[in-house]
Design an enzyme around this catalytic site. Structure first.
Site, PDB file in Angstrom:
ATOM      1  N   LYS A 181      14.099 -25.715 -18.663  1.00 23.88           N
ATOM      2  CA  LYS A 181      14.834 -24.458 -18.459  1.00 23.88           C
ATOM      3  C   LYS A 181      14.410 -23.807 -17.145  1.00 23.88           C
ATOM      4  CE  LYS A 181      13.399 -20.297 -20.413  1.00 23.88           C
ATOM      5  NZ  LYS A 181      13.332 -19.220 -19.430  1.00 23.88           N
ATOM      6  N   ASN A 182      13.094 -23.687 -16.937  1.00 24.65           N
ATOM      7  CA  ASN A 182      12.649 -22.894 -15.788  1.00 24.65           C
ATOM      8  C   ASN A 182      12.820 -23.606 -14.445  1.00 24.65           C
ATOM      9  OD1 ASN A 182      12.218 -20.737 -17.423  1.00 24.65           O
ATOM     10  ND2 ASN A 182       9.993 -21.000 -17.576  1.00 24.65           N
ATOM     11  N   CYS A 190      13.278 -11.543 -20.932  1.00 29.56           N
ATOM     12  CA  CYS A 190      12.439 -11.127 -22.057  1.00 29.56           C
ATOM     13  C   CYS A 190      11.618  -9.888 -21.709  1.00 29.56           C
ATOM     14  CB  CYS A 190      11.485 -12.256 -22.435  1.00 29.56           C
ATOM     15  SG  CYS A 190      12.300 -13.666 -23.190  1.00 29.56           S
ATOM     16  N   ARG A 239       7.157  -6.716 -15.290  1.00 34.53           N
ATOM     17  CA  ARG A 239       7.813  -7.767 -14.516  1.00 34.53           C
ATOM     18  C   ARG A 239       8.502  -7.271 -13.235  1.00 34.53           C
ATOM     19  NH1 ARG A 239      10.703 -12.027 -18.438  1.00 34.53           N
ATOM     20  NH2 ARG A 239       9.853 -13.494 -16.953  1.00 34.53           N
ATOM     21  N   ASP A 283       3.547 -19.325 -21.641  1.00 34.55           N
ATOM     22  CA  ASP A 283       4.736 -19.598 -22.456  1.00 34.55           C
ATOM     23  C   ASP A 283       4.410 -20.362 -23.741  1.00 34.55           C
ATOM     24  OD1 ASP A 283       6.114 -18.353 -20.443  1.00 34.55           O
ATOM     25  OD2 ASP A 283       6.848 -20.199 -19.523  1.00 34.55           O
ATOM     26  N   ARG A 291      18.353 -18.988 -25.978  1.00 34.98           N
ATOM     27  CA  ARG A 291      18.319 -18.905 -24.511  1.00 34.98           C
ATOM     28  C   ARG A 291      17.498 -20.038 -23.915  1.00 34.98           C
ATOM     29  NH1 ARG A 291      15.321 -14.318 -22.801  1.00 34.98           N
ATOM     30  NH2 ARG A 291      15.296 -15.665 -21.002  1.00 34.98           N
TER      31      ARG A 291
END
Ligand code: EPU
Length: 417
Positions: free
Chosen positions: A22-23, A116, A121, A304, A396
């Protein structure tokens, strides 16, 4: 509203194939607009985050063709338009369009990103990097306006080895005049994957994967073919699940070096692992030894995986400490683990877990993506049935999670309530 209902206690055997990261994908899709021609990206997971980025590409005018795991992007007809807040706020990674649009057009207007809620952030390091390359940054309401007459290579030191800032600066610098050096760059495998992608397009980036990245600006980037690396966090999550309730559970299509921080901790805990070239096999042990973990940037223990890992700590005999150092607010899963019967005390950035405790099924929430993964892991070992709310967070980031777990023997289903 959709919920995920999971019946705990079923042993998992068979093979789970890991999807593309995903990232990485969420950076590669915005990066594709820098090319002048067709870009084909393979192994892109079908998750709502990649769907949202494709939607942004289409809004900008790109031709996007998706055929299961591949995505072909032709960016020729793109126009540099302001991306509507309702799409860009769906996810964090929309901010990669700042770097790529700035790199391509020297101007970008973009609303604050979503994602999230796991801490403040900010994106100050990204903006500092854009400014070092010669851009000015204005904030109007909740919109950034970044503009440059021209972008010029610069030496940029990151106060923190931020994944997002490293990638965004690479995207902005790849077509800048002259040479950019990013010091204290992030070293995560996703950075290497994005740099390789840009180099396949004709960029001149060296040093990705180390803390100093050098980018020699080029005039033009071509189309290319590129493959996304396997998702190390998805691999880690299923490996943790295997350590909790696996019976010869094979986690396939992985790069074992990318999850070494996790596998070392599992071995220390007493979990039986067989590690191959691109797979591992995991079994639930009879007893788990308490271990401490502290989240760090790569190659340290990934933040994560902290939340799903904590479920394992509830099985360990004695006291385990899990320390979160990357985000201020990544313990939102704890009240729900406590509700399920875990003995966890929070002291600042540390969670102290006493075990072993039995977990019971109940109603819980996925407050964020990896909190959701920890709820799934907890539910799979809990007595009885767990109902997880807010599962859109889980969808997601985990491709076909229900199918992948059902195929290895888990009893779970998405229900409309
Ligand atoms: N930070 C700043 N200023 C900045 C940038 C970051 O203070 O300009 C702080 C952040 O607030 C955070 C820390 O630095 O406390 C780490 O941030 P980083 O920039 O490294 O993370 P990110 O790019 O926002 C990506 C992943 C995250 C993953 C982190 C760390 C994406 C879209 N997100 O976030 O993934 O936790 O790197 O590895 O790639 C997830 O997948 O669940 C997830 C949250």
């Amino acid at each position: 509203m959709k919920v995920l209902e999971i019946q705990g206690g079923h042993k998992l055997s068979g093979t789970i194939r890991i999807s593309g990261a995903k990232n990485s994908s969420v950076a590669l899709i915005p990066a594709a607009i820098l090319a002048e021609d067709d870009v084909t990206i393979c192994n892109v997971p079908e998750i709502t985050d990649t769907d949202a980025l494709s939607e942004i590409l289409e809004f900008l005018g790109a031709d996007v063709r998706r055929a299961s795991e591949s995505i072909v992007i032709n960016p020729k007809s793109i126009k540099n338009k302001e991306i509507p807040a309702e799409i860009s706020k769906k996810l964090r990674a929309s901010y990669y369009f700042m770097g790529s649009l700035l790199g391509k057009y020297k101007h970008v207007e973009m609303y604050f990103p979503g994602g999230c809620s796991i801490g403040a952030r900010p994106i100050n390091f990204h903006l500092k990097g854009f400014e070092a390359l010669g851009a000015t940054v204005k904030i109007e309401g909740d919109k950034y306006i970044v503009d440059a007459k021209e972008l010029k290579g610069a030496n940029i030191y990151l106060d923190f080895a931020s994944v997002g800032a490293t990638i965004n600066i690479m995207l902005a610098a790849v077509k800048a005049k002259g040479t950019t050096v990013i010091d204290n760059a992030a070293k995560e495998p996703e950075i290497v994957n994005v740099a390789t992608f840009l180099n396949n397009m004709g960029a001149r980036i060296s040093g990705a994967g180390t803390s100093t990245i050098k980018i020699i600006g080029v005039e033009k980037l071509n189309g290319c073919f590129h493959e996304v690396i396997p998702d190390r966090i998805e691999a880690g999550t299923y490996t943790i699940i295997g350590a909790l309730i696996g019976n010869y559970l094979k986690i396939d299509n992985i790069i074992p070096e990318h999850i070494e921080a996790l596998t070392s901790k599992l071995i220390e805990m007493g979990v039986e692992l067989e590690i191959g070239d691109d797979y591992l096999i995991v079994n639930k042990p009879d007893k788990y030894k308490a271990v401490n973990v502290k989240t760090l940037v790569f190659p340290g223990f990934p933040t994560d995986l902290q939340q799903p890992f904590m479920v394992l700590s509830t099985r360990c005999s004695g006291k385990s400490v899990v320390e979160e150092t990357i985000y201020e607010n990544r313990f939102m899963h704890i009240p729900y683990l406590q509700k399920m019967g875990a003995d966890i005390e929070v002291n600042g950035t540390k969670a102290i877990i006493k075990g072993p405790t039995e977990l019971r099924g109940t109603e819980v929430e996925a407050t964020d993506l990896r909190a959701g993964a920890s709820m799934v892991a907890a539910a799979l070992i809990a007595k009885g049935t767990t109902v997880i709310h807010n599962i859109e967070h889980i969808l997601r980031g985990y491709e076909n999670i229900v199918e992948k777990l059902s195929d290895v023997g888990a009893k779970l289903e998405v229900k409309e309530i």
